[in-house]
Motif scaffolding. Structure first.
Motif, PDB file in Angstrom:
ATOM      1  N   SER A 139       0.820  -1.219   0.000  1.00  0.00           N
ATOM      2  CA  SER A 139       0.000   0.000   0.000  1.00  0.00           C
ATOM      3  C   SER A 139       0.850   1.264   0.000  1.00  0.00           C
ATOM      4  N   PHE A 140       2.136   1.138   0.303  1.00  0.00           N
ATOM      5  CA  PHE A 140       3.036   2.284   0.384  1.00  0.00           C
ATOM      6  C   PHE A 140       4.061   2.193  -0.743  1.00  0.00           C
ATOM      7  N   ILE A 141       4.070   3.176  -1.613  1.00  0.00           N
ATOM      8  CA  ILE A 141       5.006   3.201  -2.737  1.00  0.00           C
ATOM      9  C   ILE A 141       5.838   4.474  -2.620  1.00  0.00           C
ATOM     10  N   PHE A 142       7.124   4.301  -2.341  1.00  0.00           N
ATOM     11  CA  PHE A 142       8.043   5.430  -2.190  1.00  0.00           C
ATOM     12  C   PHE A 142       9.041   5.383  -3.344  1.00  0.00           C
ATOM     13  N   THR A 143       9.056   6.441  -4.156  1.00  0.00           N
ATOM     14  CA  THR A 143       9.927   6.502  -5.325  1.00  0.00           C
ATOM     15  C   THR A 143      10.829   7.722  -5.233  1.00  0.00           C
ATOM     16  N   PRO A 144      12.017   7.563  -4.627  1.00  0.00           N
ATOM     17  CA  PRO A 144      12.945   8.690  -4.577  1.00  0.00           C
ATOM     18  C   PRO A 144      13.861   8.702  -5.804  1.00  0.00           C
ATOM     19  N   ALA A 145      14.190   9.883  -6.267  1.00  0.00           N
ATOM     20  CA  ALA A 145      15.193  10.085  -7.317  1.00  0.00           C
ATOM     21  C   ALA A 145      16.109  11.196  -6.820  1.00  0.00           C
ATOM     22  N   GLU A 146      17.156  11.527  -7.563  1.00  0.00           N
ATOM     23  CA  GLU A 146      18.132  12.490  -7.062  1.00  0.00           C
ATOM     24  C   GLU A 146      17.534  13.855  -6.722  1.00  0.00           C
ATOM     25  N   GLU A 147      16.600  14.341  -7.527  1.00  0.00           N
ATOM     26  CA  GLU A 147      16.058  15.678  -7.289  1.00  0.00           C
ATOM     27  C   GLU A 147      14.546  15.694  -7.077  1.00  0.00           C
ATOM     28  N   ARG A 148      13.945  14.534  -6.947  1.00  0.00           N
ATOM     29  CA  ARG A 148      12.493  14.496  -6.766  1.00  0.00           C
ATOM     30  C   ARG A 148      12.097  13.259  -5.972  1.00  0.00           C
ATOM     31  N   ILE A 149      10.877  13.315  -5.418  1.00  0.00           N
ATOM     32  CA  ILE A 149      10.324  12.138  -4.738  1.00  0.00           C
ATOM     33  C   ILE A 149       8.835  12.041  -5.061  1.00  0.00           C
ATOM     34  N   HIS A 173      15.173  20.777  -2.793  1.00  0.00           N
ATOM     35  CA  HIS A 173      16.137  21.864  -2.557  1.00  0.00           C
ATOM     36  C   HIS A 173      17.549  21.474  -2.984  1.00  0.00           C
ATOM     37  N   GLU A 174      17.959  20.265  -2.670  1.00  0.00           N
ATOM     38  CA  GLU A 174      19.277  19.739  -3.033  1.00  0.00           C
ATOM     39  C   GLU A 174      19.090  18.294  -3.488  1.00  0.00           C
ATOM     40  N   GLU A 175      20.147  17.693  -3.992  1.00  0.00           N
ATOM     41  CA  GLU A 175      20.085  16.293  -4.408  1.00  0.00           C
ATOM     42  C   GLU A 175      20.097  15.365  -3.192  1.00  0.00           C
ATOM     43  N   ILE A 176      19.459  14.203  -3.382  1.00  0.00           N
ATOM     44  CA  ILE A 176      19.439  13.180  -2.335  1.00  0.00           C
ATOM     45  C   ILE A 176      20.070  11.897  -2.882  1.00  0.00           C
ATOM     46  N   VAL A 177      20.305  10.949  -1.986  1.00  0.00           N
ATOM     47  CA  VAL A 177      20.816   9.632  -2.380  1.00  0.00           C
ATOM     48  C   VAL A 177      19.609   8.689  -2.364  1.00  0.00           C
ATOM     49  N   PRO A 178      19.060   8.366  -3.538  1.00  0.00           N
ATOM     50  CA  PRO A 178      17.816   7.590  -3.576  1.00  0.00           C
ATOM     51  C   PRO A 178      17.890   6.228  -2.890  1.00  0.00           C
ATOM     52  N   HIS A 179      18.973   5.478  -3.095  1.00  0.00           N
ATOM     53  CA  HIS A 179      19.021   4.117  -2.535  1.00  0.00           C
ATOM     54  C   HIS A 179      19.228   4.106  -1.022  1.00  0.00           C
ATOM     55  N   GLU A 180      19.550   5.248  -0.425  1.00  0.00           N
ATOM     56  CA  GLU A 180      19.670   5.324   1.033  1.00  0.00           C
ATOM     57  C   GLU A 180      18.485   6.054   1.665  1.00  0.00           C
ATOM     58  N   SER A 181      17.529   6.460   0.860  1.00  0.00           N
ATOM     59  CA  SER A 181      16.321   7.119   1.366  1.00  0.00           C
ATOM     60  C   SER A 181      15.246   6.057   1.564  1.00  0.00           C
ATOM     61  N   HIS A 182      14.405   6.230   2.561  1.00  0.00           N
ATOM     62  CA  HIS A 182      13.404   5.199   2.864  1.00  0.00           C
ATOM     63  C   HIS A 182      12.190   5.821   3.575  1.00  0.00           C
TER      64      HIS A 182
END
Length: 175
Positions: free
Chosen positions: A111-121, A140-149
């Motif tokens: 039921s929870f779908i989280f899709t992070p990318a470098e500049e968007r979520i 605001h800044e870039e993120i590390v998608p594979h370490e975001s949860h």
């Protein structure tokens, strides 16, 4: 032909005339519909070309009948507009409360779908009452998608975005 017959034939002719044509006749070049004053006329010397792939008028012709593939229903989301966020040194955390859904831990993991990318979520919750979405295209800044949860609690969801650099975020999205 007497005057009464002439008046009757004129009235019949006016009744047949459209509002567009009567406006043009009454107001001439000052008519609102003046651009439509010309009627399409085909000159006598014109050659009419017909054949496959050419549109020449007349009723529509069925070319072929096929069965369309079933369409997927379009997913309608309620946009999540109420959230809180905080800059936490190496991470940015977004806190989402969905009061309409009750205990969020009762929903399945799918039921929870989280899709992070470098500049968007994009975060989607397919709840029992509705589907919800939180989407940011310009963080605001870039993120590390594979370490975001994300983490689900009974009354809220916490999105943890791992920063690519440790600069302080003064706002969640760029303008």
């Amino acid at each position: 032909m007497d005057a009464s017959e002439s008046a009757a034939s004129r009235a019949a002719a006016e009744a047949k005339m459209s509002a567009l044509r009567s406006s043009i006749q009454e107001f001439g070049t000052n008519s609102y519909y003046y651009a439509h004053a010309k009627t399409a006329e085909c000159p006598a010397h014109a050659v009419k070309i017909e054949g496959p792939g050419l549109v020449t008028g007349g009723p529509p012709v069925l070319i072929e009948r096929t069965i369309s593939p079933p369409t997927r229903p379009v997913e309608v989301y309620k946009e999540i507009k109420s959230y809180a966020w905080a800059d936490d040194d190496d991470n940015v955390k977004i806190y989402i409360t969905l009061a309409d859904e009750g205990d969020l831990t009762q929903l399945s993991a799918e039921s929870f779908i989280f899709t992070p990318a470098e500049e968007r979520i994009e975060f989607i919750v397919k709840g029992g009452n509705a589907s919800y979405r939180l989407k940011f295209d310009r963080l605001h800044e870039e993120i590390v998608p594979h370490e975001s949860h994300h983490r689900v609690r009974s009354s809220k969801v916490i999105l943890t975005l791992k920063k690519k650099n440790t600069a302080t975020w003064r706002e969640l999205c760029r303008k």
